[in-house]
Design a protein around this motif. Structure first.
Motif, PDB file in Angstrom:
ATOM      1  N   ASP A   1     -13.329   4.185 -24.749  1.00 23.70           N
ATOM      2  CA  ASP A   1     -12.509   2.973 -24.704  1.00 23.70           C
ATOM      3  C   ASP A   1     -11.022   3.327 -24.697  1.00 23.70           C
ATOM      4  O   ASP A   1     -10.240   2.723 -23.957  1.00 23.70           O
ATOM      5  CB  ASP A   1     -12.842   2.085 -25.906  1.00 23.70           C
ATOM      6  CG  ASP A   1     -12.159   0.733 -25.818  1.00 23.70           C
ATOM      7  OD1 ASP A   1     -12.287   0.067 -24.785  1.00 23.70           O
ATOM      8  OD2 ASP A   1     -11.473   0.355 -26.793  1.00 23.70           O
ATOM      9  N   PHE A   2     -10.644   4.300 -25.507  1.00 27.65           N
ATOM     10  CA  PHE A   2      -9.258   4.764 -25.531  1.00 27.65           C
ATOM     11  C   PHE A   2      -8.832   5.275 -24.153  1.00 27.65           C
ATOM     12  O   PHE A   2      -7.770   4.927 -23.636  1.00 27.65           O
ATOM     13  CB  PHE A   2      -9.078   5.884 -26.560  1.00 27.65           C
ATOM     14  CG  PHE A   2      -8.494   5.435 -27.866  1.00 27.65           C
ATOM     15  CD1 PHE A   2      -7.227   4.867 -27.923  1.00 27.65           C
ATOM     16  CD2 PHE A   2      -9.188   5.595 -29.053  1.00 27.65           C
ATOM     17  CE1 PHE A   2      -6.674   4.455 -29.129  1.00 27.65           C
ATOM     18  CE2 PHE A   2      -8.648   5.190 -30.270  1.00 27.65           C
ATOM     19  CZ  PHE A   2      -7.396   4.621 -30.306  1.00 27.65           C
ATOM     20  N   GLU A   3      -9.676   6.118 -23.568  1.00 19.79           N
ATOM     21  CA  GLU A   3      -9.346   6.727 -22.276  1.00 19.79           C
ATOM     22  C   GLU A   3      -9.251   5.693 -21.158  1.00 19.79           C
ATOM     23  O   GLU A   3      -8.397   5.801 -20.264  1.00 19.79           O
ATOM     24  CB  GLU A   3     -10.374   7.806 -21.944  1.00 19.79           C
ATOM     25  CG  GLU A   3     -10.243   9.034 -22.851  1.00 19.79           C
ATOM     26  CD  GLU A   3     -11.344  10.051 -22.656  1.00 19.79           C
ATOM     27  OE1 GLU A   3     -12.272   9.758 -21.870  1.00 19.79           O
ATOM     28  OE2 GLU A   3     -11.284  11.128 -23.274  1.00 19.79           O
ATOM     29  N   LYS A   4     -10.126   4.665 -21.213  1.00 15.83           N
ATOM     30  CA  LYS A   4     -10.055   3.586 -20.224  1.00 15.83           C
ATOM     31  C   LYS A   4      -8.744   2.815 -20.344  1.00 15.83           C
ATOM     32  O   LYS A   4      -8.092   2.493 -19.343  1.00 15.83           O
ATOM     33  CB  LYS A   4     -11.239   2.634 -20.399  1.00 15.83           C
ATOM     34  CG  LYS A   4     -12.564   3.191 -19.894  1.00 15.83           C
ATOM     35  CD  LYS A   4     -13.705   2.213 -20.175  1.00 15.83           C
ATOM     36  CE  LYS A   4     -15.040   2.797 -19.724  1.00 15.83           C
ATOM     37  NZ  LYS A   4     -16.182   1.901 -20.067  1.00 15.83           N
ATOM     38  N   GLN A   5      -8.372   2.509 -21.588  1.00 16.82           N
ATOM     39  CA  GLN A   5      -7.121   1.771 -21.815  1.00 16.82           C
ATOM     40  C   GLN A   5      -5.906   2.582 -21.370  1.00 16.82           C
ATOM     41  O   GLN A   5      -4.966   2.034 -20.770  1.00 16.82           O
ATOM     42  CB  GLN A   5      -6.986   1.421 -23.307  1.00 16.82           C
ATOM     43  CG  GLN A   5      -7.948   0.351 -23.786  1.00 16.82           C
ATOM     44  CD  GLN A   5      -7.700  -0.019 -25.239  1.00 16.82           C
ATOM     45  OE1 GLN A   5      -6.614  -0.459 -25.611  1.00 16.82           O
ATOM     46  NE2 GLN A   5      -8.701   0.175 -26.071  1.00 16.82           N
TER      47      GLN A   5
ATOM     48  N   ARG B   1      -5.861   4.984 -19.117  1.00 16.19           N
ATOM     49  CA  ARG B   1      -5.893   5.064 -17.644  1.00 16.19           C
ATOM     50  C   ARG B   1      -5.362   3.772 -17.024  1.00 16.19           C
ATOM     51  O   ARG B   1      -4.557   3.799 -16.084  1.00 16.19           O
ATOM     52  CB  ARG B   1      -7.334   5.314 -17.180  1.00 16.19           C
ATOM     53  CG  ARG B   1      -7.525   5.389 -15.671  1.00 16.19           C
ATOM     54  CD  ARG B   1      -6.796   6.570 -15.070  1.00 16.19           C
ATOM     55  NE  ARG B   1      -6.992   6.642 -13.629  1.00 16.19           N
ATOM     56  CZ  ARG B   1      -6.316   7.459 -12.835  1.00 16.19           C
ATOM     57  NH1 ARG B   1      -5.388   8.264 -13.342  1.00 16.19           N
ATOM     58  NH2 ARG B   1      -6.546   7.484 -11.535  1.00 16.19           N
ATOM     59  N   LYS B   2      -5.805   2.646 -17.564  1.00 15.25           N
ATOM     60  CA  LYS B   2      -5.358   1.340 -17.067  1.00 15.25           C
ATOM     61  C   LYS B   2      -3.852   1.176 -17.264  1.00 15.25           C
ATOM     62  O   LYS B   2      -3.139   0.720 -16.361  1.00 15.25           O
ATOM     63  CB  LYS B   2      -6.111   0.229 -17.797  1.00 15.25           C
ATOM     64  CG  LYS B   2      -5.756  -1.163 -17.336  1.00 15.25           C
ATOM     65  CD  LYS B   2      -6.542  -2.208 -18.127  1.00 15.25           C
ATOM     66  CE  LYS B   2      -6.130  -3.622 -17.712  1.00 15.25           C
ATOM     67  NZ  LYS B   2      -6.883  -4.653 -18.492  1.00 15.25           N
ATOM     68  N   SER B   3      -3.375   1.561 -18.423  1.00 13.47           N
ATOM     69  CA  SER B   3      -1.941   1.448 -18.732  1.00 13.47           C
ATOM     70  C   SER B   3      -1.113   2.354 -17.824  1.00 13.47           C
ATOM     71  O   SER B   3      -0.030   1.961 -17.353  1.00 13.47           O
ATOM     72  CB  SER B   3      -1.700   1.818 -20.201  1.00 13.47           C
ATOM     73  OG  SER B   3      -0.339   1.710 -20.536  1.00 13.47           O
ATOM     74  N   TYR B   4      -1.627   3.558 -17.554  1.00  8.29           N
ATOM     75  CA  TYR B   4      -0.925   4.505 -16.677  1.00  8.29           C
ATOM     76  C   TYR B   4      -0.794   3.955 -15.253  1.00  8.29           C
ATOM     77  O   TYR B   4       0.267   4.052 -14.629  1.00  8.29           O
ATOM     78  CB  TYR B   4      -1.658   5.844 -16.668  1.00  8.29           C
ATOM     79  CG  TYR B   4      -1.108   6.837 -15.671  1.00  8.29           C
ATOM     80  CD1 TYR B   4       0.083   7.513 -15.918  1.00  8.29           C
ATOM     81  CD2 TYR B   4      -1.789   7.082 -14.468  1.00  8.29           C
ATOM     82  CE1 TYR B   4       0.597   8.413 -14.998  1.00  8.29           C
ATOM     83  CE2 TYR B   4      -1.280   7.979 -13.549  1.00  8.29           C
ATOM     84  CZ  TYR B   4      -0.091   8.637 -13.816  1.00  8.29           C
ATOM     85  OH  TYR B   4       0.430   9.531 -12.891  1.00  8.29           O
ATOM     86  N   LEU B   5      -1.882   3.361 -14.738  1.00 10.18           N
ATOM     87  CA  LEU B   5      -1.861   2.803 -13.377  1.00 10.18           C
ATOM     88  C   LEU B   5      -0.892   1.620 -13.277  1.00 10.18           C
ATOM     89  O   LEU B   5      -0.200   1.457 -12.266  1.00 10.18           O
ATOM     90  CB  LEU B   5      -3.270   2.370 -12.973  1.00 10.18           C
ATOM     91  CG  LEU B   5      -4.285   3.503 -12.769  1.00 10.18           C
ATOM     92  CD1 LEU B   5      -5.673   2.940 -12.513  1.00 10.18           C
ATOM     93  CD2 LEU B   5      -3.851   4.421 -11.626  1.00 10.18           C
ATOM     94  N   GLN B   6      -0.843   0.812 -14.322  1.00 12.82           N
ATOM     95  CA  GLN B   6       0.107  -0.303 -14.346  1.00 12.82           C
ATOM     96  C   GLN B   6       1.538   0.208 -14.351  1.00 12.82           C
ATOM     97  O   GLN B   6       2.410  -0.333 -13.654  1.00 12.82           O
ATOM     98  CB  GLN B   6      -0.141  -1.177 -15.585  1.00 12.82           C
ATOM     99  CG  GLN B   6      -1.422  -1.991 -15.523  1.00 12.82           C
ATOM    100  CD  GLN B   6      -1.681  -2.743 -16.821  1.00 12.82           C
ATOM    101  OE1 GLN B   6      -1.209  -2.359 -17.885  1.00 12.82           O
ATOM    102  NE2 GLN B   6      -2.447  -3.820 -16.718  1.00 12.82           N
TER     103      GLN B   6
END
Length: 287
Positions: A139-143, A145-150
């Motif tokens: 869950d941490f890694e998904k968040q 990754r999502k934050s990095y792409l944004q």
């Protein structure tokens, strides 16, 4: 005869609390019997002083006055102690039930306990703890990754950058990762902090977090200069002295450590409760 009738009526009306056994004495010995009744009544009343008889109708749960008072439930409760106690329970079934109930509520807050449980002899608990740790980590890694792409789409957005930094810091502080994975995340955090410092070089939290991250990663190049700059900008900030201690300890500078604590005392640096505990512990260690 009138006294006997009066006594009988008072007993029926519950004005007198004496038992009916005394009535023969009142009837057969009118004066002394009545005196004995009064003496017994006084003794009974003294014993009951300060008490109140509640009728059975008052026990009705629907009665507003006697209704059970509901205690407001807080959203967040500390359950660390029950969790630690649960680990010590000998009965496997009870221990498993308690721990699963506690850990299901908010496992993110008890990563350190989950890691301990994952090493236990209980196969079911070990499986649950290991699976939960993997889920939290994923869950941490998904968040992240999502934050990095944004952030990649809007590189100048300060709020996105700050959110990305906070996610990385929380992941690092969670205790979930170690070794190369931890170093990779610290490297990501370093790049994000460097970007933040380019736009806000005087942002104290970012500046000190960069120093802290570098010290934790074992990167000491240029740190002493950054610490000097930090102390010149924010001379009253206790965090700077804590970072200085970490730097001096890792660099083997014992003399500088003693000088550091002397400086804190002479300059009367304000310390929070946590800072006072830190100062008391390390000052005793080095002196």
């Amino acid at each position: 005869m009138f006294i006997c009738i009066l006594v009988y009526i008072f007993m029926r009306k519950r004005i007198f609390h004496t038992g009916s056994l005394i009535m023969p004495m009142v009837v057969l010995i009118p004066f002394w019997g009545f005196c004995a009744l009064l003496i017994e009544e006084c003794i009974i009343r003294r014993k009951k002083m300060g008490t109140k008889t509640v009728g059975i109708e008052k026990l009705n749960l629907r009665d507003q006055k006697y209704r059970r008072i509901e205690v407001e439930k807080t959203e967040k409760k500390t359950v660390t102690v029950p969790l630690e106690e649960a680990m010590l329970i000998n009965d496997a079934k009870t221990r498993r039930s308690l721990m699963l109930d506690i850990l299901h509520k908010n496992p993110n807050e008890y990563v350190h306990m989950l890691k301990r449980v994952s090493l236990s002899d209980d196969t079911e608990l070990t499986h649950y703890a290991t699976t939960t740790i993997m889920e939290i980590q994923s869950d941490f890694e998904k968040q992240i990754r999502k934050s990095y792409l944004q952030l990649k789409k809007c590189p100048e957005d300060w709020e996105l950058l700050e959110g990305y930094i906070n996610l990385l810091q929380n992941y690092i502080d969670s205790g979930l990762i170690s070794g190369n994975i931890l170093l990779i995340q610290r490297s990501k955090l370093k790049k994000a902090l460097e970007k933040a410092l380019e736009g806000a070089p005087d942002e104290k939290r970012i500046y000190l977090l960069f120093i802290e991250n570098e010290l934790a990663a074992g990167q000491y190049a240029g740190i002493e200069g950054m610490l000097k700059t930090a102390k010149a900008r924010w001379p009253e900030e206790e965090k700077i002295y804590m970072l200085y201690l970490n730097y001096y300890r890792n660099s083997g500078k014992g003399v500088e450590i003693r000088q550091l604590f002397k400086e804190i005392q002479e300059n009367k640096i304000y310390l929070s409760r946590k800072g006072k505990e830190w100062f008391g512990f390390w000052n005793a260690e080095v002196n």
